[in-house]
Motif scaffolding. Structure first.
Motif, short mmCIF file in Angstrom:
data_model
loop_
_atom_site.label_atom_id
_atom_site.label_comp_id
_atom_site.label_asym_id
_atom_site.label_seq_id
_atom_site.Cartn_x
_atom_site.Cartn_y
_atom_site.Cartn_z
N LYS A 141 3.84 -17.75 -8.97
CA LYS A 141 4.40 -17.87 -10.32
C LYS A 141 3.34 -17.88 -11.40
CE LYS A 141 8.68 -20.09 -8.98
NZ LYS A 141 9.61 -21.18 -9.17
N THR A 142 2.14 -18.28 -11.07
CA THR A 142 1.06 -18.32 -12.06
C THR A 142 0.44 -16.94 -12.27
OG1 THR A 142 -0.61 -18.88 -10.41
CG2 THR A 142 0.50 -20.73 -11.54
N MET A 143 0.86 -15.98 -11.47
CA MET A 143 0.39 -14.60 -11.54
C MET A 143 -1.14 -14.51 -11.45
SD MET A 143 3.08 -12.55 -13.92
CE MET A 143 3.03 -13.53 -15.39
N LYS A 144 -1.68 -15.21 -10.46
CA LYS A 144 -3.12 -15.18 -10.21
C LYS A 144 -3.44 -14.33 -8.99
CE LYS A 144 -4.23 -18.14 -13.44
NZ LYS A 144 -4.71 -17.65 -14.69
N THR A 145 -2.54 -14.26 -8.02
CA THR A 145 -2.79 -13.54 -6.78
C THR A 145 -1.91 -12.30 -6.70
OG1 THR A 145 -3.25 -15.66 -5.71
CG2 THR A 145 -2.89 -13.76 -4.27
N MET A 146 -2.55 -11.14 -6.70
CA MET A 146 -1.78 -9.89 -6.62
C MET A 146 -1.29 -9.66 -5.19
SD MET A 146 -3.59 -7.11 -9.08
CE MET A 146 -5.30 -7.59 -8.93
N LYS A 147 -0.18 -8.95 -5.09
CA LYS A 147 0.37 -8.59 -3.79
C LYS A 147 -0.55 -7.56 -3.13
CE LYS A 147 5.21 -9.48 -4.74
NZ LYS A 147 6.57 -8.94 -4.77
N SER A 148 -0.28 -7.26 -1.89
CA SER A 148 -1.06 -6.26 -1.16
C SER A 148 -0.86 -4.89 -1.81
CB SER A 148 -0.61 -6.20 0.30
OG SER A 148 0.70 -5.64 0.37
N ASP A 149 -1.76 -3.98 -1.51
CA ASP A 149 -1.66 -2.62 -2.07
C ASP A 149 -0.31 -1.99 -1.74
OD1 ASP A 149 -4.22 -3.03 -2.96
OD2 ASP A 149 -5.16 -1.54 -1.64
N ALA A 150 0.12 -2.12 -0.50
CA ALA A 150 1.39 -1.52 -0.10
C ALA A 150 2.56 -2.11 -0.88
CB ALA A 150 1.61 -1.70 1.40
N ASP A 151 2.56 -3.43 -1.05
CA ASP A 151 3.65 -4.08 -1.80
C ASP A 151 3.60 -3.71 -3.27
OD1 ASP A 151 4.70 -5.26 0.47
OD2 ASP A 151 3.68 -7.18 0.15
N MET A 152 2.40 -3.61 -3.83
CA MET A 152 2.28 -3.22 -5.24
C MET A 152 2.79 -1.80 -5.44
SD MET A 152 -1.23 -4.93 -6.62
CE MET A 152 -0.92 -4.50 -8.33
N LYS A 153 2.49 -0.93 -4.50
CA LYS A 153 2.96 0.46 -4.59
C LYS A 153 4.48 0.51 -4.53
CE LYS A 153 1.78 4.89 -4.53
NZ LYS A 153 0.98 5.52 -5.54
N LYS A 154 5.10 -0.32 -3.69
CA LYS A 154 6.56 -0.37 -3.59
C LYS A 154 7.17 -0.81 -4.91
CE LYS A 154 6.75 -1.38 1.34
NZ LYS A 154 7.00 -2.42 2.35
N VAL A 155 6.59 -1.86 -5.51
CA VAL A 155 7.09 -2.35 -6.80
C VAL A 155 6.96 -1.25 -7.85
CG1 VAL A 155 6.71 -4.01 -8.66
CG2 VAL A 155 6.61 -4.77 -6.29
N TRP A 156 5.82 -0.58 -7.85
CA TRP A 156 5.57 0.50 -8.81
C TRP A 156 6.62 1.61 -8.68
CZ3 TRP A 156 2.95 1.40 -13.06
CH2 TRP A 156 2.76 2.71 -13.46
N MET A 157 6.90 2.01 -7.45
CA MET A 157 7.84 3.10 -7.23
C MET A 157 9.27 2.75 -7.63
SD MET A 157 5.96 5.41 -6.51
CE MET A 157 5.63 6.73 -5.40
N LYS A 158 9.60 1.46 -7.61
CA LYS A 158 10.95 1.02 -8.00
C LYS A 158 11.11 0.90 -9.52
CE LYS A 158 12.01 -1.51 -3.78
NZ LYS A 158 12.31 -2.82 -3.19
N MET A 159 10.00 0.89 -10.25
CA MET A 159 10.06 0.76 -11.71
C MET A 159 10.56 2.04 -12.35
SD MET A 159 6.53 -1.13 -12.75
CE MET A 159 7.01 -1.35 -14.44
N SER A 160 11.17 1.90 -13.51
CA SER A 160 11.62 3.08 -14.24
C SER A 160 10.40 3.86 -14.73
CB SER A 160 12.48 2.68 -15.43
OG SER A 160 11.68 2.07 -16.44
N LYS A 161 10.58 5.15 -14.91
CA LYS A 161 9.50 6.02 -15.40
C LYS A 161 9.02 5.53 -16.77
CE LYS A 161 7.09 9.75 -14.70
NZ LYS A 161 5.98 9.71 -13.76
N LYS A 162 9.96 5.04 -17.57
CA LYS A 162 9.62 4.53 -18.91
C LYS A 162 8.64 3.36 -18.82
CE LYS A 162 11.84 2.16 -22.77
NZ LYS A 162 13.08 1.54 -23.23
N HIS A 163 8.92 2.43 -17.91
CA HIS A 163 8.04 1.27 -17.75
C HIS A 163 6.70 1.67 -17.13
CE1 HIS A 163 11.82 -1.34 -18.04
NE2 HIS A 163 11.11 -1.51 -19.14
#
Length: 92
Positions: free
Chosen positions: A38-60
């Motif tokens: 919740k403090t947004m200090k630790t980023m997720k793994s590369d694979a998880d970050m890529k999944k989140v990225w792909m789910k985002m709208s093109k606008k975002h």
């Protein structure tokens, strides 16, 4: 003009300018999915970050990459932006 009017004008201008400087990288709602805590200090793994990225709208995605490519806007988020560039975030 009296000093009170000038001070109120300066305050109003600073509030407007401050909100204009805040971007998508400063929105916890947009950034939280990329982090494990919740403090947004630790980023997720590369694979998880890529999944989140792909789910985002093109606008975002476009807004995030625009800010990551802006030196002044990305400075507080340098680690995140470096990770997004490394993952090919700009090419999604």
């Amino acid at each position: 003009m009296n000093i009170k009017t000038v001070c109120l004008g300066v305050l109003a201008a600073s509030v407007i300018a401050g909100s204009a400087l805040a971007g998508i990288l400063d929105e916890p709602k947009m950034m939280a999915p990329f982090f494990t805590d919740k403090t947004m200090k630790t980023m997720k793994s590369d694979a998880d970050m890529k999944k989140v990225w792909m789910k985002m709208s093109k606008k975002h995605q476009t807004a995030m990459m625009k800010e990551c490519n802006d030196a002044a806007m990305s400075k507080p988020h340098a680690e995140f932006c470096a990770k997004m560039h490394a993952l090919g975030g700009g090419k999604a």
